[in-house]
Design an enzyme around this catalytic site. Structure first.
Site, PDB file in Angstrom:
ATOM      1  N   LYS A 292     -62.772  34.899  13.405  1.00 13.96           N
ATOM      2  CA  LYS A 292     -61.602  35.558  13.988  1.00 13.96           C
ATOM      3  C   LYS A 292     -61.409  34.970  15.381  1.00 13.96           C
ATOM      4  O   LYS A 292     -62.192  35.255  16.293  1.00 13.96           O
ATOM      5  CB  LYS A 292     -61.822  37.072  14.064  1.00 13.96           C
ATOM      6  CG  LYS A 292     -61.910  37.752  12.702  1.00 13.96           C
ATOM      7  CD  LYS A 292     -62.219  39.248  12.842  1.00 13.96           C
ATOM      8  CE  LYS A 292     -62.168  39.955  11.505  1.00 13.96           C
ATOM      9  NZ  LYS A 292     -62.549  41.394  11.622  1.00 13.96           N
TER      10      LYS A 292
ATOM     11  N   ASP B 158     -53.080  46.150   5.855  1.00 14.29           N
ATOM     12  CA  ASP B 158     -52.931  44.739   5.530  1.00 14.29           C
ATOM     13  C   ASP B 158     -52.337  44.519   4.147  1.00 14.29           C
ATOM     14  O   ASP B 158     -52.463  43.446   3.573  1.00 14.29           O
ATOM     15  CB  ASP B 158     -54.271  43.998   5.657  1.00 14.29           C
ATOM     16  CG  ASP B 158     -55.425  44.748   5.017  1.00 14.29           C
ATOM     17  OD1 ASP B 158     -55.155  45.739   4.306  1.00 14.29           O
ATOM     18  OD2 ASP B 158     -56.581  44.345   5.226  1.00 14.29           O
TER      19      ASP B 158
END
Length: 475
Positions: free
Chosen positions: A386, A252
């Protein structure tokens, strides 16, 4: 049917007359274009076609993309995915054929969209998000969306949400706020990943990531600048200490120098913050992801160290003392998953100390039942949201409602396998979560979210509110 009968059936004569009258009142220089736009508004939005395909995410692993068509245009959405699917989250439907993409293909999910979901939703109004999502839920008939696939359902749900916003002629974040009933649109504080470890990087660091929160910024634009500058100062700090090879990055975008201890990483970030001059305006957050190095009831902080002489096992009580010491030495304001996903006892104890925000990710998995248990037992004080763990926009909104009603914080989050879709940026603003986690201030799939937040702030103008010091306050 004659032309006259057709006009009467659909009330077209009245609608055309209204459009002409509106053009006259507006004194438009081009009445044909004005009347065309007016008529377009008068026609309710309706789904006319849904087309899905397989694309690759930021890790080169297949995921689902959807083009949803209405009489207002085409609306595209793609879904992210994590390292693994937890036992309490909705199921990503994959083919399992090891001979193709190592078993990760999503052609079954794509087929479900193009055949089953498409047939069920064509003709529906995309502004009615809940009806669309529940139509898919009813079609799937499983608790974890294993029949159609959460990846299939979410891609369609997000595309429909975008279409719904267009149908109402409002920005996506405003449409989401309308669905939720939120009146206070808020730009979230970003949690920028600066150092990566755990499963997201090939170094020896057991914990997953160290982040910074620019809570002292006055606007999101300034927060992004602060994050970017700190990131580049950190690159210089790492280069000086470990050489250029220390600037390799994780999945990421966080740097992944070959450090072994959490303190070593925190010292690097502390030095980078010092060089920026922002000092107390920037705070630190940690994603421990302790489940990944929990063995039985112990935590092995050297789990990734090769040729180690022994195992650096820590008990739950030892970990609490470590966190207390770190929070006293560094400006740490948030710790995510400090213990194993089933270690409710130690998470609750640590959270009760009130030292910092304690976020449940692996612990909760955006699962309403797990969140309800955490609320009842006062286990943690924030939820990591999420959307792919839930499977539809409607259910994600209800999870936020559940958390906020219990005065829990909400962190809108990306996944390690991301796409260029910026939906979670609008989601964070529309639901006023106050916090967003979308990786480092680099890499296109991460910056897609941060750059969208810049656009939203610009569009809101004087009405734009950055969460800043109120980042933990649930509205």
């Amino acid at each position: 049917m004659s032309v006259q009968q057709y006009l009467e059936k659909h009330l077209l004569s009245r609608k055309i007359e209204d459009a002409v009258n509106a053009a006259v009142r507006a004194k438009t220089p081009d009445p044909v274009i004005f009347i065309s736009h007016h008529m377009r508004k008068a026609v309710p939005s309706v789904i006319t076609k849904i087309k899905a395909r397989q694309i690759l995410d930021s890790r080169g692993i297949p995921t689902v993309e959807v083009d949803l068509y209405t009489n207002k245009g085409m609306f595209r959405a793609s879904v992210p995915s994590g390292d693994t699917t937890g036992m309490y989250e909705a199921v990503d439907l994959r083919d399992g054929d090891k001979g193709t993409y190592l078993g990760n293909s999503v052609t079954r999910a794509v087929k479900n969209i193009n055949e089953k979901i498409s047939e069920a939703l064509i003709g529906m109004d995309p502004t009615l998000q809940s009806q669309l999502d529940h139509a898919m839920i009813d079609l799937d008939k499983t608790e974890k969306k294993g029949e159609l696939g959460a990846n299939a359902m979410l891609a369609v749900s997000i595309a429909a949400c975008k279409a719904g916003a267009a149908g109402k002629e409002v920005p996506l974040y405003k449409h989401i706020a309308d669905i939720y009933g939120e009146t206070n649109l808020t730009l979230p504080v970003p949690a920028f990943t600066l150092l990566s470890g755990g499963k997201h990087a090939g170094n020896h660091l057991a914990i997953q990531e160290i982040m910074i929160l620019p809570i002292g910024a006055s606007r999101f634009e300034e927060a992004l600048q602060m994050g970017s500058e700190t990131y580049h100062h950190l690159k210089a700090v790492i280069t000086e200490k470990y050489g250029a090879q220390g600037c390799n990055v994780g999945e990421d975008g966080g740097f992944a120098p070959n450090i072994t201890s959490l303190k070593e990483g925190l010292d690097l970030i502390k030095e980078a913050i010092s060089r920026t001059g922002y000092n107390d305006r920037i705070k630190i957050a940690i994603d421990v992801a302790a489940t990944d190095f929990c063995i039985g009831t112990k935590y092995d902080l050297d789990v990734k160290v090769p040729n180690k002489s022994g195992q650096n096992f820590k008990s739950g009580e030892d970990m609490i003392e470590i966190y207390k010491e770190l929070c006293s030495e560094y400006p740490i304001v948030s710790i995510e998953d400090p213990f194993d996903k089933e270690d409710w006892e130690h998470i609750k104890h640590f959270s009760s100390l009130g030292i910092c925000q304690v976020v449940g990710d692996d612990l909760l998995m955006s699962n309403p039942k797990r969140i309800q248990r955490a609320i009842e037992e006062s286990t943690c004080n924030a939820v990591l949201l999420k959307v792919n763990q839930i499977g539809t926009v409607t259910e994600a909104i209800e999870v936020v409602r559940l958390a906020k009603d219990a005065s829990m914080g909400v962190v809108t989050s990306h996944r390690c396998g991301e796409t260029e879709d910026s939906f979670i940026a609008d989601l964070a603003v529309g639901l006023a979560t106050g916090q967003i986690k979308s990786g480092a201030p680099c890499r296109g799939e991460r910056l897609a979210k941060y750059n969208q937040l810049l656009r939203i702030e610009e569009e809101l103008g004087d009405q734009a509110v950055y969460a800043g010091q109120d980042w933990r306050v649930s509205s």
